[in-house]
Write a protein that holds these residues in place. Structure first.
Motif, PDB file in Angstrom:
ATOM      1  N   ILE A 122       0.906  -1.154  -0.072  1.00 12.78           N
ATOM      2  CA  ILE A 122      -0.033   0.164   0.005  1.00 12.78           C
ATOM      3  C   ILE A 122       0.898   0.986   0.029  1.00 12.78           C
ATOM      4  N   MET A 123       0.517   2.241  -0.988  1.00 13.56           N
ATOM      5  CA  MET A 123       1.359   3.415  -0.877  1.00 13.56           C
ATOM      6  C   MET A 123       0.538   4.619  -1.015  1.00 13.56           C
ATOM      7  N   PHE A 124       1.522   5.892  -0.978  1.00  9.54           N
ATOM      8  CA  PHE A 124       0.664   7.163  -1.409  1.00  9.54           C
ATOM      9  C   PHE A 124       2.064   7.996  -1.767  1.00  9.54           C
ATOM     10  N   LYS A 125       1.868   8.918  -2.395  1.00  6.71           N
ATOM     11  CA  LYS A 125       2.859  10.032  -2.934  1.00  6.71           C
ATOM     12  C   LYS A 125       2.885  11.111  -1.966  1.00  6.71           C
ATOM     13  N   SER A 126       4.142  11.440  -1.366  1.00 13.26           N
ATOM     14  CA  SER A 126       4.215  12.440  -0.208  1.00 13.26           C
ATOM     15  C   SER A 126       5.284  13.334  -0.609  1.00 13.26           C
ATOM     16  N   GLY A 127       5.743  14.238   0.275  1.00 11.58           N
ATOM     17  CA  GLY A 127       7.089  14.951   0.121  1.00 11.58           C
ATOM     18  C   GLY A 127       7.507  15.499   1.463  1.00 11.58           C
ATOM     19  N   ARG A 128       8.907  15.510   1.399  1.00  5.99           N
ATOM     20  CA  ARG A 128       9.621  16.024   2.796  1.00  5.99           C
ATOM     21  C   ARG A 128      10.777  17.025   2.281  1.00  5.99           C
ATOM     22  N   VAL A 129      11.002  17.786   3.055  1.00 10.21           N
ATOM     23  CA  VAL A 129      12.207  18.809   2.772  1.00 10.21           C
ATOM     24  C   VAL A 129      13.678  18.040   3.389  1.00 10.21           C
ATOM     25  N   VAL A 130      14.352  17.872   2.332  1.00 12.47           N
ATOM     26  CA  VAL A 130      15.532  17.020   2.573  1.00 12.47           C
ATOM     27  C   VAL A 130      16.741  18.285   3.115  1.00 12.47           C
ATOM     28  N   GLN A 131      17.233  17.981   4.019  1.00 11.51           N
ATOM     29  CA  GLN A 131      18.627  18.839   4.419  1.00 11.51           C
ATOM     30  C   GLN A 131      19.634  18.213   4.415  1.00 11.51           C
ATOM     31  N   PRO A 132      20.552  18.657   3.560  1.00  7.84           N
ATOM     32  CA  PRO A 132      21.727  17.981   3.076  1.00  7.84           C
ATOM     33  C   PRO A 132      22.762  17.923   4.264  1.00  7.84           C
ATOM     34  N   GLU A 133      23.646  17.247   4.515  1.00  9.03           N
ATOM     35  CA  GLU A 133      24.836  17.098   5.123  1.00  9.03           C
ATOM     36  C   GLU A 133      25.772  18.399   4.626  1.00  9.03           C
ATOM     37  N   ASP A 134      25.920  18.579   3.255  1.00 11.25           N
ATOM     38  CA  ASP A 134      26.939  19.403   2.726  1.00 11.25           C
ATOM     39  C   ASP A 134      26.093  20.816   2.909  1.00 11.25           C
ATOM     40  N   GLU A 135      26.808  21.669   3.586  1.00 13.93           N
ATOM     41  CA  GLU A 135      26.231  23.177   3.901  1.00 13.93           C
ATOM     42  C   GLU A 135      26.140  23.836   2.737  1.00 13.93           C
ATOM     43  N   GLU A 136      26.818  23.614   1.410  1.00 11.06           N
ATOM     44  CA  GLU A 136      26.811  24.202   0.342  1.00 11.06           C
ATOM     45  C   GLU A 136      25.499  23.957  -0.729  1.00 11.06           C
ATOM     46  N   ILE A 137      24.866  22.905  -0.292  1.00  5.76           N
ATOM     47  CA  ILE A 137      23.514  22.408  -0.875  1.00  5.76           C
ATOM     48  C   ILE A 137      22.481  22.770   0.064  1.00  5.76           C
ATOM     49  N   LEU A 138      21.691  23.859  -0.369  1.00  4.75           N
ATOM     50  CA  LEU A 138      20.396  24.209   0.162  1.00  4.75           C
ATOM     51  C   LEU A 138      19.359  23.237   0.361  1.00  4.75           C
ATOM     52  N   PRO A 139      18.518  23.185   1.500  1.00  6.55           N
ATOM     53  CA  PRO A 139      17.737  22.242   1.816  1.00  6.55           C
ATOM     54  C   PRO A 139      16.341  22.505   0.494  1.00  6.55           C
ATOM     55  N   PHE A 140      15.934  21.372   0.362  1.00  9.83           N
ATOM     56  CA  PHE A 140      15.106  21.260  -0.916  1.00  9.83           C
ATOM     57  C   PHE A 140      13.712  20.346  -0.589  1.00  9.83           C
ATOM     58  N   LEU A 141      12.694  20.789  -1.482  1.00  6.24           N
ATOM     59  CA  LEU A 141      11.588  19.740  -1.462  1.00  6.24           C
ATOM     60  C   LEU A 141      11.536  18.513  -2.345  1.00  6.24           C
ATOM     61  N   GLU A 142      11.617  17.403  -1.662  1.00  5.51           N
ATOM     62  CA  GLU A 142      11.773  16.235  -2.747  1.00  5.51           C
ATOM     63  C   GLU A 142      10.446  15.273  -2.370  1.00  5.51           C
ATOM     64  N   THR A 143       9.899  14.763  -3.597  1.00  2.00           N
ATOM     65  CA  THR A 143       8.907  13.862  -3.515  1.00  2.00           C
ATOM     66  C   THR A 143       9.314  12.408  -2.800  1.00  2.00           C
ATOM     67  N   VAL A 144       8.411  11.751  -1.905  1.00  2.00           N
ATOM     68  CA  VAL A 144       8.713  10.603  -1.359  1.00  2.00           C
ATOM     69  C   VAL A 144       7.627   9.714  -1.605  1.00  2.00           C
ATOM     70  N   ARG A 145       7.797   8.638  -1.843  1.00  2.00           N
ATOM     71  CA  ARG A 145       6.868   7.222  -1.888  1.00  2.00           C
ATOM     72  C   ARG A 145       6.826   6.601  -0.672  1.00  2.00           C
ATOM     73  N   ALA A 146       5.512   6.833   0.044  1.00  2.00           N
ATOM     74  CA  ALA A 146       5.528   6.123   1.164  1.00  2.00           C
ATOM     75  C   ALA A 146       4.665   4.859   1.155  1.00  2.00           C
ATOM     76  N   THR A 147       5.581   3.706   1.181  1.00  2.00           N
ATOM     77  CA  THR A 147       5.071   2.321   0.874  1.00  2.00           C
ATOM     78  C   THR A 147       5.459   1.319   1.753  1.00  2.00           C
ATOM     79  N   SER A 148       4.960   0.166   1.451  1.00  2.00           N
ATOM     80  CA  SER A 148       5.388  -0.813   2.513  1.00  2.00           C
ATOM     81  C   SER A 148       6.598  -1.933   2.019  1.00  2.00           C
ATOM     82  N   ALA A 149       7.015  -2.868   2.779  1.00  2.00           N
ATOM     83  CA  ALA A 149       8.287  -3.565   2.495  1.00  2.00           C
ATOM     84  C   ALA A 149       8.143  -4.180   1.402  1.00  2.00           C
ATOM     85  N   ASP A 150       7.066  -4.896   0.828  1.00  2.00           N
ATOM     86  CA  ASP A 150       6.935  -5.849  -0.405  1.00  2.00           C
ATOM     87  C   ASP A 150       7.100  -4.909  -1.584  1.00  2.00           C
TER      88      ASP A 150
END
Length: 439
Positions: free
Chosen positions: A99-127
């Motif tokens: 089971i799944m749905f499409k979502s989004g999260r703000v990614v915060q990179p370790e590298d300070e030269e890369i600004l945080p950005f919004l990225e799509t995420v697939r929320a799903t189950s293990a199979d």
């Protein structure tokens, strides 16, 4: 004899380079226009999970408004509710289920030269990963235990792993999203199914998500849905919990069933589940559950736009016009060679031999037109790519595989042979006595 006819054909083509060039050009242009549309349609209508088409099924339940169907004439909703998806998933009646749905999260990179950005995420189950044969570069997906424990684990695409970590093996490292740490358990290899069969509710040609996380973790964190959300009646309770308990559809569900018997058993299980829910006042419509294979689901969702069919019909007509021009050019060539044909007939050449000779020559012209048509197709595809350059997915719809290359050449040869039938018949019908007497 074939070698001799090939030699005669080559000599004939070289003797009339302008006329032969026009025929090749006419076939090439027609093939290029036709194959451009055929190639696009081939990609749009492809089934990227064809090898598992007989075991994967998309689940639909009809919990919609009792007074009108979700879609005419009597189509059930394309997705399922949270209540139903989790109940069916927990029951575990399929070999695998996701089971799944499409979502989004703000990614915060370790590298300070890369600004945080919004990225799509697939929320799903293990199979998800095993069911859809998703390839891994590093690590693997999570297991059912992580689903139950709502663990903050993620799987990254190869592209985002390259972007954030330079392509290193990041299994065990941490990815920060919305100020929450998530442990990386796997990195995907190149994987871009076209169409995106497992979620056709949005753009079926957009790329898969860059990040994958457990469905349970997303729900526990109250992640919003970035996909289609439809409700046939108002949500009775406020807040995220009220939305989870509503009749709104926003979850995609797939199951893996290994045999026809398993499919029949699961279909019966769905019917029994809906009948139980009817006793609770839900599912007021008649039983209308569906289990669709990926191929059936893509047809149901009409992933190939009707306009593509119209364009294909126009391109076929254009090819036909080009072939009519080729017939006229071949007739002109026959008229110019009447003396040669009459002389050969007078020296004992049969009509059958003349027919073979000119058919071989037409095949050579068709093959040349097919090769040139491949180039014209490439130009046509690049034109479409430039016109629709604003769409990220367009480059994946204008790719020509070897199957299409072979089809282009075969279509050109068959078209040329078809166009040559009447002119060749005219050539074989030339009366040698009449022609030689005039000379």
């Amino acid at each position: 004899m074939l070698r001799y006819y090939l030699k005669l054909g080559l000599l004939s083509i070289r003797a009339n380079p302008a006329l032969s060039g026009l025929m090749v050009a006419a076939i090439a242009i027609g093939i290029g226009a036709c194959m451009t549309i055929v190639t696009v349609r081939h990609v749009m209508a492809d089934n990227p999970i064809e090898h598992r088409n007989d075991v994967l099924y998309h689940v639909q339940l009809d919990n919609w408004n009792p007074n009108e169907p979700y879609d005419e004439p009597n189509e059930p909703p394309e997705q399922v509710t949270y209540l139903d998806s989790t109940a069916l998933h927990t029951a575990g009646r399929a070999h695998r289920q996701t089971i799944m749905f499409k979502s989004g999260r703000v990614v915060q990179p370790e590298d300070e030269e890369i600004l945080p950005f919004l990225e799509t995420v697939r929320a799903t189950s293990a199979d998800f990963f095993a069911m859809f044969d998703v390839p891994f570069l590093y690590g693997s997906g999570w297991d059912a235990t992580a689903d139950r424990a709502e663990e903050r684990v993620v799987v990254l695409s190869r592209a985002i792993n390259d972007r954030l970590f330079g392509g290193a093996d990041t299994v065990g490292r941490t990815l920060m999203m919305n100020n929450e740490p998530h442990r990386i358990v796997g990195v995907l290899d190149e994987w871009r199914p076209v169409p995106k069969f497992y979620d056709l509710n949005n753009n079926p040609y957009e790329g898969p998500e860059e990040i994958y996380a457990p469905f349970s973790t997303a729900v526990a964190g109250e992640w919003g849905s970035y996909g289609n959300n439809s409700c046939w009646k108002p949500v009775e309770e406020t807040g995220y919990e009220g939305y989870l308990g509503s009749e709104c559809i926003w979850i995609q569900m797939w199951v893996e069933l290994s045999s026809d018997a398993d499919r029949e058993a699961y279909a019966q299980f769905l019917d029994d589940y809906v009948m139980q829910q009817k006793q609770l006042g839900r599912f007021q419509r008649e039983l209308n559950n569906r289990l669709s294979t990926p191929r059936e689901w893509m047809v149901n969702q009409e992933v190939v736009d009707d306009m593509v069919g119209v364009l294909m019909a126009i391109s076929i007509l254009f090819l036909f016009v080009c072939l009519l021009n080729t017939i006229g050019l071949l007739l002109a060539k026959v008229i110019r060679r009447r003396n040669d044909i009459s002389l050969r007939r007078a020296l004992g050449a049969s009509r059958a031999e003349l027919f073979k000779q000119y058919i071989v020559e037409a095949g050579m012209i068709g093959a040349a037109g097919g090769v040139a048509g491949i180039g014209m197709t490439w130009i046509g595809l690049r034109g479409i790519e430039n016109v629709f350059s604003g769409y990220d997915f367009i480059e994946y719809l204008v790719t020509m595989d070897w199957q299409m290359v072979g089809l282009a050449v075969a279509l050109a040869i068959v078209s040329a042979l078809g166009a040559a039938l009447y002119p060749t018949w005219r050539a074989c019908s030339v009366s040698p006595a009449t022609t030689l007497r005039i000379q």
